[in-house]
Design an enzyme around this catalytic site. Sequence first.
Site, PDB file in Angstrom:
ATOM      1  N   HIS A 125      65.505  89.905  47.104  1.00 37.57           N
ATOM      2  CA  HIS A 125      65.119  88.969  46.043  1.00 37.57           C
ATOM      3  C   HIS A 125      63.612  89.058  45.787  1.00 37.57           C
ATOM      4  O   HIS A 125      63.152  89.041  44.624  1.00 37.57           O
ATOM      5  CB  HIS A 125      65.457  87.533  46.451  1.00 37.57           C
ATOM      6  CG  HIS A 125      66.890  87.152  46.308  1.00 37.57           C
ATOM      7  ND1 HIS A 125      67.610  87.344  45.159  1.00 37.57           N
ATOM      8  CD2 HIS A 125      67.739  86.550  47.191  1.00 37.57           C
ATOM      9  CE1 HIS A 125      68.846  86.882  45.326  1.00 37.57           C
ATOM     10  NE2 HIS A 125      68.947  86.393  46.549  1.00 37.57           N
ATOM     11  N   HIS A 178      62.653  91.909  43.652  1.00 36.79           N
ATOM     12  CA  HIS A 178      63.005  91.639  42.261  1.00 36.79           C
ATOM     13  C   HIS A 178      61.869  90.869  41.567  1.00 36.79           C
ATOM     14  O   HIS A 178      61.563  91.112  40.382  1.00 36.79           O
ATOM     15  CB  HIS A 178      64.308  90.840  42.223  1.00 36.79           C
ATOM     16  CG  HIS A 178      65.055  90.917  40.937  1.00 36.79           C
ATOM     17  ND1 HIS A 178      66.226  90.226  40.723  1.00 36.79           N
ATOM     18  CD2 HIS A 178      64.815  91.584  39.781  1.00 36.79           C
ATOM     19  CE1 HIS A 178      66.673  90.471  39.501  1.00 36.79           C
ATOM     20  NE2 HIS A 178      65.832  91.279  38.902  1.00 36.79           N
ATOM     21  N   HIS A 189      68.125  90.657  52.924  1.00 42.08           N
ATOM     22  CA  HIS A 189      68.670  90.058  51.707  1.00 42.08           C
ATOM     23  C   HIS A 189      67.589  89.306  50.934  1.00 42.08           C
ATOM     24  O   HIS A 189      67.384  89.545  49.736  1.00 42.08           O
ATOM     25  CB  HIS A 189      69.811  89.102  52.083  1.00 42.08           C
ATOM     26  CG  HIS A 189      70.435  88.391  50.924  1.00 42.08           C
ATOM     27  ND1 HIS A 189      71.626  88.773  50.362  1.00 42.08           N
ATOM     28  CD2 HIS A 189      70.024  87.303  50.205  1.00 42.08           C
ATOM     29  CE1 HIS A 189      71.931  87.969  49.355  1.00 42.08           C
ATOM     30  NE2 HIS A 189      70.965  87.053  49.244  1.00 42.08           N
ATOM     31  N   GLU A 190      66.907  88.411  51.621  1.00 41.23           N
ATOM     32  CA  GLU A 190      65.888  87.622  50.930  1.00 41.23           C
ATOM     33  C   GLU A 190      64.732  88.506  50.467  1.00 41.23           C
ATOM     34  O   GLU A 190      64.119  88.250  49.422  1.00 41.23           O
ATOM     35  CB  GLU A 190      65.381  86.497  51.838  1.00 41.23           C
ATOM     36  CG  GLU A 190      66.446  85.477  52.222  1.00 41.23           C
ATOM     37  CD  GLU A 190      67.180  84.868  51.032  1.00 41.23           C
ATOM     38  OE1 GLU A 190      66.590  84.794  49.934  1.00 41.23           O
ATOM     39  OE2 GLU A 190      68.362  84.492  51.192  1.00 41.23           O
TER      40      GLU A 190
END
Length: 674
Positions: free
Chosen positions: A468, A471, A464-465
């Site tokens: 990010h 991105h 998940h991190e």
Amino acid sequence: MTNPLLTDWTTPFGLPPFDVISDEDYAPAVDVALDEARAAIDAIASNADAPTFENTILAMELSEVTLGKVLGAFYGVAGADSNPAREALQRDFGPLLSAFGSEITENKALFARVQDLWTRRDALDLTDEQARVLMLTRRSFVRQGALLEGDYAVRLRDVKSRLSVLGTQFTQNLLADERSWFMTLDEAELKGLPDFVVATARSAGAEKDAGGPVVTLSRSLIVPFLQFSPMRELRKIAYEAWVSRGANGGETDNRGIAAETLALREERANLLGYDTFADYKLETEMAGTPAAVRDLLMQVWTPAKAAAESDATVLETMLKADGFDGPLEPWDWRYYSEKRRQAEHDLDEAALKPYLQLERMIEAAFSCANRLFGLEFAPLDAATYHPDVRMWDVTRNGEHVAVFIGDYFARGSKRSGAWCMAMRSQSRADGEVRPHVVNVCNFAKPEDGQPALLSYDDARTLFHEFGHALHQMLSDVTFESISGTSVARDFVELPSQLYEHWLEVPEVLAEFATHAETGEPMPADMLQRMLDAATYDMGFQTVEYVSSALVDLAFHDGPAPKDPMQKQAEVLGELGMPHAIRMRHATPHFAHVFAGDGYSSGYYSYMWSEVMDADAFAAFEEAGDAFDPALAKKLEETVLSSGGSVDAKELYTQFRGRLPGVEALLKGRGLDAA
């Protein structure tokens, strides 16, 4: 002596020289950087030349380069490796930075230049990205109070300043409660705990100098303790300490801070002409209105609650079979749910964890990024802010893309949770600037010489991190203000939650889920059982999340409650909250909402994004290849590289051809038949 924060950094890729920066350097550097930024803003506002995009908007984009450099280094360290000096600096910097922000938005001459450009925008021959930045700049001025006059402007400045103080205080109180509490365990009280939990408890005890194993309030320790300890009274003590963070009375109690914060947010919204803070906050998000948020959450709440209540009946039967009278309690749920999971899915987390080594999961995240986007990761030797921190040089086709920084282990100086931040964001308004991106997690640190082992949830957090981080790393825009994760709050979680899906791809786990001692891959039947159990206990997980999101919305969609705890109880009562489940984040430790206003009225964002991530990954499933090159390229070009240069709804539509419905989310959570 020259302040190292204010020199040209000759470190690899211009990383902060943490080996020569001291805590005493930050405050003087911030003072100098603020003076420099103020001078730049004054020069723009007093420029005798007619406003142009370059001498106004671009000049504003470049006015805080030194300030951003200094604060990127400071805040990168402050949350992950706090100490009394850094906590004091955070308390000092909050009002200073809030005041500086107010100076900008209250600068009438500066806003007049922005407004002039806005009224002439159709004649300025702007690029699409320039037009977007102009719109966002003007909108930010208006939403920060640029149109207010006199006492109203002064009051708004005071409100924003006080809110910055309260957010910092809330965070530091929560960290203090988490840091101070632990429960010692004697050898008899280790009974029933798997070896990995015992090892983690011993390691935590050594850190606390407790003379033996302890349970702390770190999620990576307390959750497995609640899963495996057969001693109900100990589970109750640990659980109640965990959920009472920020509500223990005394100087670290956050209940008064929450009440004052909500009142000030309401006043802020009213000053700006909005009925409620939720109306103000959601105006710029994909959801748009509180009604749209509530509609989504309730579509999910109803089947989730039904699933949770059905599960609770089963778990309470197990509780009674163990000889306990009375209802299933919150400190019972994880214990009996784990026993049920072992029975129904033949899945024992203690047997599973050796296959989920931190090192191998990092490799898996990197490998997926390589197959999807062509990124390569090479260890980087540079000064860090803590010995546990690691760095990688990220390249593509031999060209530097970013520096990726991983800080994975829990410690007393680190606030709880997991997050991603950019110490430096991508831009090219004044030459190519590549990002420095940090992932911070709180995984249990192993004893010396032992591998770090993750739960499946931990591994998902890592992915998940890292989503990010992608991105940020793949951002390809001109202006820093729209770089990377500078997007609508309910869009920012799309890349992170979407990336979690690649952990579920069987070929990824078949390659990287290898045993810590034997090196053997996870047996095919165990792998399948783990994937089959991916939606196990989803009623519980969804109820604890959605209840938190609905309480957050209720706090802000109407008059500010004088007693937030009473309001929380009322909302949960109206929902019919199951007795044995509590909110994932009760108000006194709801840092997403009260440590700042990033997720205030916005905790729903994870679910709004999940609607999209479930639908987006379905595109890869429809293509029959989780690593389909054309889709990966399209995903990068639309979602990952565009930052905030295009409206979020348009970006998603460019990728998928339409906006999604809630059906894929319910199916992905196993709630479509609930």
